[in-house]
Design a protein around this motif. Structure first.
Motif: not given
Ligand code: NAX
Length: 369
Positions: A14, A41, A131
């Protein structure tokens, strides 16, 4: 000139969905910089990723976007990457311990580090969002030893922007009601450019330290201290009524510090989804302040997750932490030595750094298994 190769992991997720249009419209790397996007992905998300690629094609973005590759082949995605935006990670599942999550993501970051080391451009610039973002940076730095440590950063800009958003909301309502009360014209509405001196220190977790002690607002043509606009020291966490110079408002119901720390949870509770639009915007700001020819070298001090090695603030070395930096021309940054730690902020930051050290030790232990 060859287009800038930008890899986004978690390309079907997302945050990527909100970030891709900002990049494709030339709002991140500058309108004159052509970009080739490499969306990566994992195989279970291949269909969703293909759908994102279709939407990119259908969007007729500006000429900034020269091409897009959507792939589940990580080598293909990382080959020649000059910028890596790491969103992909293992999500927290019900019943999962925080430490399990760190272990799972450490494994993913190990692989990302190897990819950066072997296939990316030797000067690739990295922002880690997945994270635990700061600890993930540390793991990357171990597995991509040739990459300069300064090239590896994590996102704390969302926390920074959340704090500024809350300060502006409070300041504007006070300025508006003050001007309405005395019958004078409405005071000009403050915007983000009218705030300076804000900083987030420490981990991107509940131990983070939002610090307003150096904040100033630009009001009526001059910079004024925060308290002349928002005199509520308890809300600001500047209360000095406790031994040790105050308590930063931590634990104070409704304090700014608590609100910033809990903002992610509040968005999640309201949307039933974690922050995505604001996260994408913060990533765009982080990258454009750092790398766009228009902005780098001209931006104010910002919070970035960076290596603590050689920092002038006395923060323990050997981890990555949110600190105040200034980006300089050509994609470099320096610690902003204009910031100093109050006793209270230092005490809270030390606790946050202990947490970062624990995360690092846990991640390393899990990788040994
Ligand atoms: P989503 O769960 O919508 O998307 C994550 C995507 O990563 C999924 O499509 C998944 O299939 C893919 N993925 C998983 N393992 C993978 C790999 N080894 N190689 C490539 N792709 C892979 O998460 P989203 O809301 O987009 O958030 C992404 C990350 O940002 C999460 O870890 C979230 O905790 C982190 N955040 C960090 C923030 C910060 O300030 N540092 C704030 C926003 C967010 O919560």
């Amino acid at each position: 000139m060859a287009p800038l190769r930008v890899v986004i992991t978690g390309g079907a997720g997302q945050i990527a969905y909100s970030l891709i249009p900002l990049i494709a419209r030339g709002l991140v790397f500058g309108p004159d910089v052509k970009v080739h996007l490499r969306l990566l992905d994992i195989p279970p998300a291949a269909n969703a990723l293909a759908g994102v690629a279709m939407e990119v094609q259908d969007s007729l973005f500006s000429t900034a976007l020269e091409g897009v590759l959507a792939t589940t082949n990580d080598v293909e995605a990382f080959t020649g990457a000059q910028v890596a935006i790491l969103l992909g990670g293992f999500p927290r599942r019900p019943g999962m311990e925080r430490w399990d999550l760190i272990g799972k993501n450490a494994g993913i970051m190990k692989r990302m580090g190897e990819l950066l080391e072997t296939y990316a451009s030797p000067n690739c610039k990295v922002v880690v969002v997945a994270n635990p973002a700061q600890t993930n940076c540390y793991i990357l730095s171990i597995y991509a030893p040739s990459l300069p440590r300064k090239n590896i950063t994590s996102l704390s800009r969302l926390d920074h922007d959340r704090m500024i958003g809350m300060l502006l909301h409070e300041a504007n309502s006070r300025l508006m009601s003050a001007s309405a009360g005395n019958g004078s014209e409405c005071v000009r509405k403050l915007t983000a450019a009218d705030v300076r001196g804000a900083c987030i220190w420490g981990n991107h977790s509940n131990s983070q330290v939002p610090d307003v002690s150096a904040v100033e607002f630009f009001v009526d043509g001059r910079w004024v201290p925060i308290e002349s606009v928002i005199p509520d020291r308890t809300w600001l966490g500047l209360s000095n009524s406790l031994p040790g110079g105050g308590n930063l408002g931590v634990g104070t119901e409704g304090s700014l510090v608590e609100a910033v720390r809990k903002r992610g949870a509040a968005v999640l509770a309201a949307r039933k989804l974690s922050s995505a639009m604001s996260a994408a915007n913060a990533i765009a700001e982080h990258l454009s302040d750092w790398l766009s020819p228009e902005k780098s070298g001209h931006s104010p001090a910002v919070s970035m997750g960076v290596t603590t090695d050689g920092n002038p603030f006395g923060v323990s070395e050997g981890v990555f932490s949110s600190l105040p930096v200034r980006c300089t021309l050509g994609g470099d940054w320096n610690y902003d030595e204009g910031f100093s730690l109050t006793d209270d902020v230092r005490r809270h930051l030390e606790a946050s750094v202990v947490e970062l050290e624990d995360e690092k030790a846990t991640a390393l232990k899990m990788l040994e298994k």
